[in-house]
Design an enzyme around this catalytic site. Structure first.
Site, PDB file in Angstrom:
ATOM      1  N   HIS A 111       0.821  -1.216   0.000  1.00  0.00           N
ATOM      2  CA  HIS A 111       0.000   0.000   0.000  1.00  0.00           C
ATOM      3  C   HIS A 111       0.851   1.260   0.000  1.00  0.00           C
ATOM      4  CE1 HIS A 111       1.014  -0.501   4.248  1.00  0.00           C
ATOM      5  NE2 HIS A 111       0.697   0.774   4.444  1.00  0.00           N
ATOM      6  N   ASP A 113       0.402   4.870   1.957  1.00  0.00           N
ATOM      7  CA  ASP A 113      -0.399   5.303   3.101  1.00  0.00           C
ATOM      8  C   ASP A 113      -1.536   6.222   2.669  1.00  0.00           C
ATOM      9  OD1 ASP A 113       1.011   3.874   5.020  1.00  0.00           O
ATOM     10  OD2 ASP A 113       2.501   5.464   5.251  1.00  0.00           O
ATOM     11  N   HIS A 250       4.774   0.182   0.345  1.00  0.00           N
ATOM     12  CA  HIS A 250       5.422  -0.670   1.338  1.00  0.00           C
ATOM     13  C   HIS A 250       4.489  -1.752   1.844  1.00  0.00           C
ATOM     14  CE1 HIS A 250       3.546   2.640   3.547  1.00  0.00           C
ATOM     15  NE2 HIS A 250       3.515   1.858   4.616  1.00  0.00           N
ATOM     16  N   ARG A 265       4.375   6.636  14.701  1.00  0.00           N
ATOM     17  CA  ARG A 265       4.455   7.168  13.331  1.00  0.00           C
ATOM     18  C   ARG A 265       3.907   8.592  13.272  1.00  0.00           C
ATOM     19  NH1 ARG A 265       1.668   4.150   8.275  1.00  0.00           N
ATOM     20  NH2 ARG A 265       0.072   5.749   8.489  1.00  0.00           N
TER      21      ARG A 265
HETATM   22  C1  SIN Z   1       2.614   0.970   7.702  1.00  0.00           C
HETATM   23  O1  SIN Z   1       2.081   0.275   6.877  1.00  0.00           O
HETATM   24  O2  SIN Z   1       2.594   2.161   7.570  1.00  0.00           O
HETATM   25  C2  SIN Z   1       3.345   0.340   8.858  1.00  0.00           C
HETATM   26  C3  SIN Z   1       4.669  -0.129   8.431  1.00  0.00           C
HETATM   27  C4  SIN Z   1       5.323  -1.000   9.450  1.00  0.00           C
HETATM   28  O3  SIN Z   1       4.758  -1.228  10.522  1.00  0.00           O
HETATM   29  O4  SIN Z   1       6.424  -1.454   9.182  1.00  0.00           O
END
Ligand code: SIN
Length: 277
Positions: A111, A113, A250, A265
């Site tokens: 995805h 974000d 990612h 985050r």
């Molecule tokens: C996410 O998808 O933003 C999380 C990434 C992660 O936890 O490594």
């Protein structure tokens, strides 16, 4: 990383590429104090050049985390909904924590974000302080510049001018906004074309009949996640990854439950993805 060589074009930071197409590890930096103008300039340049930046051994607090984000733009808003991430006492910082009580890890599908938003975040900065003792919980990043470049000219011509619906309801629940974005977008900073579709949010190519749209999206989403333009990042305690949602996607590997993986985050505001043409 020891066998890879830092890029010679930087004076204050060390910038060591992790793979040919995506990712660089940043050294000679302390994110618990304000950066100099020279460091900030080099960090912005490395971000443009490498799409995802990694930092090691940075014991940052919320203020440090937010200061790093603000070198790149205003702080963005996190959708919560039914994902495993949680709000904190600071609305700008979201907790990413998984343990024995977690039913599903956040982000365990390819995805970008919040691409379901009309204006998705330009970047996300994830700080992980606790990793599973037996390893696991890596994050894989893929370059959407390279995914686009690797398409045939015929396919590039076919995709030119198409748009797609990005819908967040499966991920975040009812009431989440959706948006229409170009299938081939242009990075607002570098000007380079890139593929802007992903498996989590992109549901339908507007200009195509449903079955054709499904087939094309299946192909494109598989193509986007190919190992040739991906890099798998192995976290250590107090690592940070900062990724450019405009040109990278990612996948958070969910292989460590019931162990604990935990961090925070912050997101940075962006602009609506412009069409490439
Ligand atoms: C996410 O998808 O933003 C999380 C990434 C992660 O936890 O490594």
């Amino acid at each position: 990383m020891d066998s890879l060589r830092p890029d010679a074009g930087y004076d204050t930071l060390s910038v060591t590429p992790c793979s040919p197409h995506i990712g660089a590890e940043i050294g000679n930096i302390d994110l618990t104090r304000p950066l100099t103008d020279a460091e900030t300039g080099e960090l912005r340049r490395a971000f443009t050049d490498h799409l995802v930046l990694f930092f090691r051994d940075q014991r940052i607090g919320f203020d440090d985390h937010i200061r790093l984000a603000e070198y790149f733009g205003p702080i963005g808003y996190h959708f919560g909904g039914k994902t495993a991430s949680r709000s904190t006492e600071d609305p700008r910082v979201r907790k990413f924590h998984a343990d024995e009580n977690t039913a599903r890890v956040s982000g365990d599908v390819w995805h970008t974000d919040q691409s379901c938003a009309p204006v998705p975040p330009m970047a996300s900065i994830l700080y992980i302080h606790t990793i599973p003792p037996q390893g696991g919980g890596d994050t894989i990043f893929a370059s959407m510049y390279r995914a686009y470049e690797a398409l045939s000219d015929r396919m590039k011509g076919y995709l030119d001018g198409l748009t797609a619906v990005h819908d967040g309801r499966d991920v975040f629940g009812e009431g989440t906004p959706n948006a229409v974005h170009p299938v081939v977008a242009r990075h607002p900073g570098s000007g380079r074309p890139l593929l802007f579709v992903n498996g989590a949010f992109t549901k339908r190519i507007v200009e195509l009949p449903e079955q054709e749209s499904d087939a094309v999206l299946r192909f494109l989403c598989a193509h986007c996640s190919r190992p040739e333009w991906s890099f798998r990042f192995r976290w250590q305690p107090h690592s940070i990854a900062m990724w450019d949602n405009r040109c990278a996607q990612h996948f958070a590997v969910s292989d460590y439950l019931p162990s604990v993986r935990s961090g925070y985050r912050v997101q940075i505001d962006g602009v609506a993805p412009p069409a490439a043409a």
